[in-house]
Design an enzyme around this catalytic site. Structure first.
Site, PDB file in Angstrom:
ATOM      1  N   GLU A   1       0.867  -1.173   0.000  1.00  0.00           N
ATOM      2  CA  GLU A   1       0.000   0.000   0.000  1.00  0.00           C
ATOM      3  C   GLU A   1       0.905   1.225   0.000  1.00  0.00           C
ATOM      4  O   GLU A   1       1.741   1.386   0.890  1.00  0.00           O
ATOM      5  CB  GLU A   1      -0.892   0.016   1.235  1.00  0.00           C
ATOM      6  CG  GLU A   1      -1.891   1.168   1.171  1.00  0.00           C
ATOM      7  CD  GLU A   1      -2.364   1.653   2.541  1.00  0.00           C
ATOM      8  OE1 GLU A   1      -3.436   2.247   2.609  1.00  0.00           O
ATOM      9  OE2 GLU A   1      -1.646   1.450   3.531  1.00  0.00           O
TER      10      GLU A   1
ATOM     11  N   ASP B   1     -10.791   1.978   3.776  1.00  0.00           N
ATOM     12  CA  ASP B   1     -10.447   3.376   4.057  1.00  0.00           C
ATOM     13  C   ASP B   1     -11.205   4.363   3.180  1.00  0.00           C
ATOM     14  O   ASP B   1     -10.997   5.574   3.291  1.00  0.00           O
ATOM     15  CB  ASP B   1      -8.948   3.621   3.808  1.00  0.00           C
ATOM     16  CG  ASP B   1      -8.064   2.883   4.799  1.00  0.00           C
ATOM     17  OD1 ASP B   1      -8.488   2.706   5.953  1.00  0.00           O
ATOM     18  OD2 ASP B   1      -6.951   2.497   4.409  1.00  0.00           O
TER      19      ASP B   1
END
Ligand code: GLC
Ligand code: CA
Length: 548
Positions: free
Chosen positions: A249, A324
Site C-alpha cells: 500500500e 479506508d
C-alpha cells in the site's frame, strides 16, 4: 497460476460475520461464509488486521504481531479457515502493519521503561533548540506527528494516531523482527501479504521539514532506502516461497516509485496500491471537502497509471473500494436511480484493466454508504478528528456533518449485509457499527436476481479464461470523450475494446470499423448491439472482442 490472472477478495473481519453475538465479526464468521467467497471465483482473501490491538485504529495499531485478538478468534480458528479456503483453492493474504506498532506493544513499553535496545526501535528526537517539535510534520489523522515520549523531554514520531509509533527501519534489529513476523505467518501456510503504508518505512537519518504549508509528507514518503529494505525483506521472508503474492500500500506516491516497487527485476513486491484516482473528489487535494468528482481527472489518472506502469513493467492492484474509502458507488455511480447499472459499470472498468483486481466485501452486491444522520453513528477516530477540525475552521455543524458523511472510512466498514433482518444477518447482538439499507441491498436478494453478483462472477471468470485481459497491452481510447472511459487491450492478433458510460444519460461513441464487426465479450445490459455508431445507455459498460 500467476497473480496476473488472480482476483483478490478483501474482508474486513470486524464487519463480515459475528458468530458469538458480541457485535464484532470473527474468524468463525468467515469460516461460516466460505461458500459465498468461493462462489465468486476469487483466488485470495485479504484479511484486514486481526491481531491483538487496543483498536484505536481498528487493528492497525498492533500490540502483538504473532497472535490473534481473542475477540476475533484463536490460532486454531485461523488454521481451520486456511484449510477451508484451501479446499476451494483460495489462499489467504495477511495485512502486515510494519511501519508502526501500537504504543501498547511490548517493544514500546520497554522503550518507555528505559531499555535502550527498544528505544532504538522507534523514531525519537529532541525538540529543536527553540523548543519546537523536531519537524513540522502533521499526523495523517490530524494534529502534529510528534508526541512526548513518556516523562522525558523527547518526542516520538507517529504519522498516524498518537498510539501508533513509527518504527525506525534504519535499525537492523527492527528489520530482522519484521522478517520474523512475516516468517511466523509463512509457517502457518500464508503465502500472500499486503504491506500497510510500506513506502513510509524509508525515512532518512536526518529528518527535515517538507514543503511549507503541507503536512510534510514529501520529506518521508518513498524515502531513500525503502527499495533496499523491501529487497532485504523479500530475501529474508516471502521471497523464499516460489508462489508468494505481495502487494504494497503506497501512500501519496508516484508512478516512478511504483515501477520501482513492482518491476520484477527489482525483487521487491508483485504489485502496488496507489490512491490518486480516488482523490478526484477532493477540493484542492484536501480530503475533508465536498465537491462533485472530476471525471476528466479520473480518466486521465487511470490512463496515466495504466500506461506508466506498463512502460516500466510494473503492476497495479486495481480497486475502487477498501476499508479506508467511502463506497465508490456513491462517489462515481448513482445508487438511487441506476444502482445495478452503475455498480456493474464500475466493476467492468476495473476488471478488464491491466493489473490485479481487488473486490472489497459488499461491492459484489452493490453496498452503499450508510444513511447515517448523527456523528454518534461514526466510530472512526479519523472521522471524529475531522469533524472537530471542520468545526474549528468555522464550518457549520450541518456542513461539517455532510462532509464527514461523504468521506468517512466507516462508510466502508458497516457490516456485510447478508439478509434484510434488523442486523443484516451480521450478528445476533448489537453490531459495533450500524447497517442501514439492508432491506434493499443484501446477499439473499442478490442471489435471487444476480444483477450485480452474477456480473462480478463473470468478470472474475473472464480474467482466467482470457489472456487478453490478464496479459494484453493497454492503450487508451477516445481519451477526450466527456462521458465515456474507453480503452483497448491487445494480445497478438486479438483485441478488446472496453467502453464505460460514467453518466446517467445516454452517450454516443463512434467505434473503429474493425470493432463494429466484433462480438460482445461482456456487458452490463444483455441486449447490447455492436455497431459503428453506438449509443451507450446510462452507466452502460461493455467489452467488444475482435478475433484475427
Ligand atoms: C493504512 C490502512 C489504514 C490505517 C493506516 C495506518 O492506510 O489501510 O486503515 O489507518 O494504514 O496503519
Ligand atoms: Ca464476535
Amino acid at each position: 497460476m500467476s497473480f496476473h490472472e488472480s482476483v483478490v477478495y478483501q474482508i474486513y473481519p470486524k464487519s463480515f460475520r459475528d458468530t458469538n453475538g458480541d457485535g464484532v465479526g470473527d474468524l468463525r464468521g468467515i469460516i461460516e461464509k466460505v461458500d459465498h467467497i468461493a462462489s465468486l471465483g476469487v483466488d485470495l482473501v485479504w484479511l484486514n488486521p486481526f491481531y491483538p490491538s487496543p483498536q484505536r485504529d481498528n487493528g492497525y495499531d498492533v500490540s502483538d504481531y504473532c497472535a490473534i485478538d481473542p475477540a476475533m478468534g484463536t490460532i486454531a480458528d485461523f488454521e481451520e479457515l486456511v484449510a477451508r479456503l484451501a479446499e476451494h483453492g483460495i489462499g489467504i493474504m495477511l495485512d502486515m502493519v510494519l511501519n508502526h506498532t501500537s504504543t501498547a506493544h511490548e517493544w514500546f513499553q520497554r522503550a518507555l521503561a528505559g531499555e535502550q535496545h527498544y528505544r532504538d526501535y522507534y523514531i525519537i528526537r529532541s525538540p529543536r533548540p527553540d523548543g519546537s517539535l523536531p519537524t513540522s510534520w502533521g499526523s495523517k489523522f490530524g494534529g502534529p506527528a510528534w508526541a512526548p515520549f513518556g516523562e522525558t523531554s523527547d518526542y516520538f514520531l507517529h504519522l498516524f494516531d498518537v498510539t501508533q509509533a513509527d518504527l525506525d527501519w534504519r535499525n537492523p534489529a527492527v528489520r530482522q523482527e519484521m522478517a520474523k513476523v512475516v516468517n511466523f505467518w509463512r509457517g502457518k501456510g500464508v503465502k500472500a501479504f499486503r504491506f500497510d503504508v510500506i513506502n513510509l518505512i524509508g525515512k532518512a537519518a536526518e529528518l527535515v521539514d517538507g514543503t511549507p504549508g503541507t503536512d510534510g509528507r514529501d520529506a518521508y514518503t518513498d524515502g531513500p532506502q525503502v527499495h533496499e529494505y523491501l529487497q532485504e525483506l523479500r530475501r529474508n521472508s516471502f521471497g523464499q516461497d516460489q508462489d508468494s503474492v505481495t502487494v504494497g500500500e503506497m501512500s501519496s506516491t508516484s508512478i516512478e516509485a511504483c515501477v520501482g516497487y513492482s518491476n520484477p527485476d527489482n525483487g521487491e513486491l508483485d504489485m502496488v496500491f496507489n490512491f490518486h484516482h480516488l482523490k478526484v473528489d477532493y477540493a484542492n487535494g484536501q480530503k475533508w471537502t465536498l465537491v462533485p468528482y472530476d471525471l476528466a481527472a479520473l480518466k486521465r489518472i487511470l490512463d496515466e497509471w495504466a500506461v506508466g506502469m506498463q512502460a516500466g513493467n510494473g503492476w497495479n492492484a486495481l480497486f475502487w473500494n477498501n476499508h479506508d474509502q467511502p463506497r465508490a458507488l456513491d462517489r462515481f455511480g448513482d445508487p438511487v436511480n441506476f444502482h445495478a447499472e452503475s455498480a456493474t459499470m464500475l466493476a467492468t472498468v476495473i476488471h478488464l484493466l491491466r493489473g490485479t483486481p481487488y473486490v472489497y466485501m459488499g461491492e459484489e452486491i452493490g453496498m452503499t454508504d450508510p444513511e447515517y444522520t448523527l456523528m454518534s453513528d461514526y466510530v472512526d477516530v479519523e472521522a471524529h478528528n475531522a469533524y472537530a477540525e471542520l468545526l474549528a475552521t468555522g464550518e457549520s455543524a450541518e456542513r461539517a456533518f455532510q462532509i464527514v458523511h461523504s468521506k468517512a472510512r466507516d462508510n466502508a466498514r458497516t457490516p456485510m449485509q447478508w439478509d434484510d433482518g434488523p442486523t443484516a444477518g451480521f450478528t445476533d447482538g448489537i453490531p459495533w457499527l450500524r447497517p442501514t439499507n439492508q432491506d434493499r441491498i443484501n446477499v439473499a436478494a442478490e442471489q435471487d436476481s444476480e444483477r450485480i453478483l452474477g456480473h462480478y462472477r463473470r468478470l472474475i471468470q473472464l480474467r482466467k479464461s482470457e489472456p487478453l485481459i490478464s496479459e494484453g497491452r493497454y492503450e487508451s481510447f477516445d481519451a477526450g470523450h466527456e462521458a465515456v472511459f474507453g480503452y483497448l487491450r491487445t494480445l497478438q492478433q486479438r483485441r478488446l475494446l472496453v467502453l464505460a458510460n460514467f453518466r446517467g444519460e445516454p452517450a454516443g461513441v463512434q467505434i473503429p470499423p474493425e470493432y463494429a464487426d466484433g462480438t460482445l465479450l461482456i456487458g452490463n445490459h444483455d441486449d447490447a448491439v455492436v455497431s459503428r455508431e453506438m449509443t451507450l445507455r446510462p452507466y452502460e459498460a461493455l467489452g467488444i472482442v475482435v478475433e484475427p
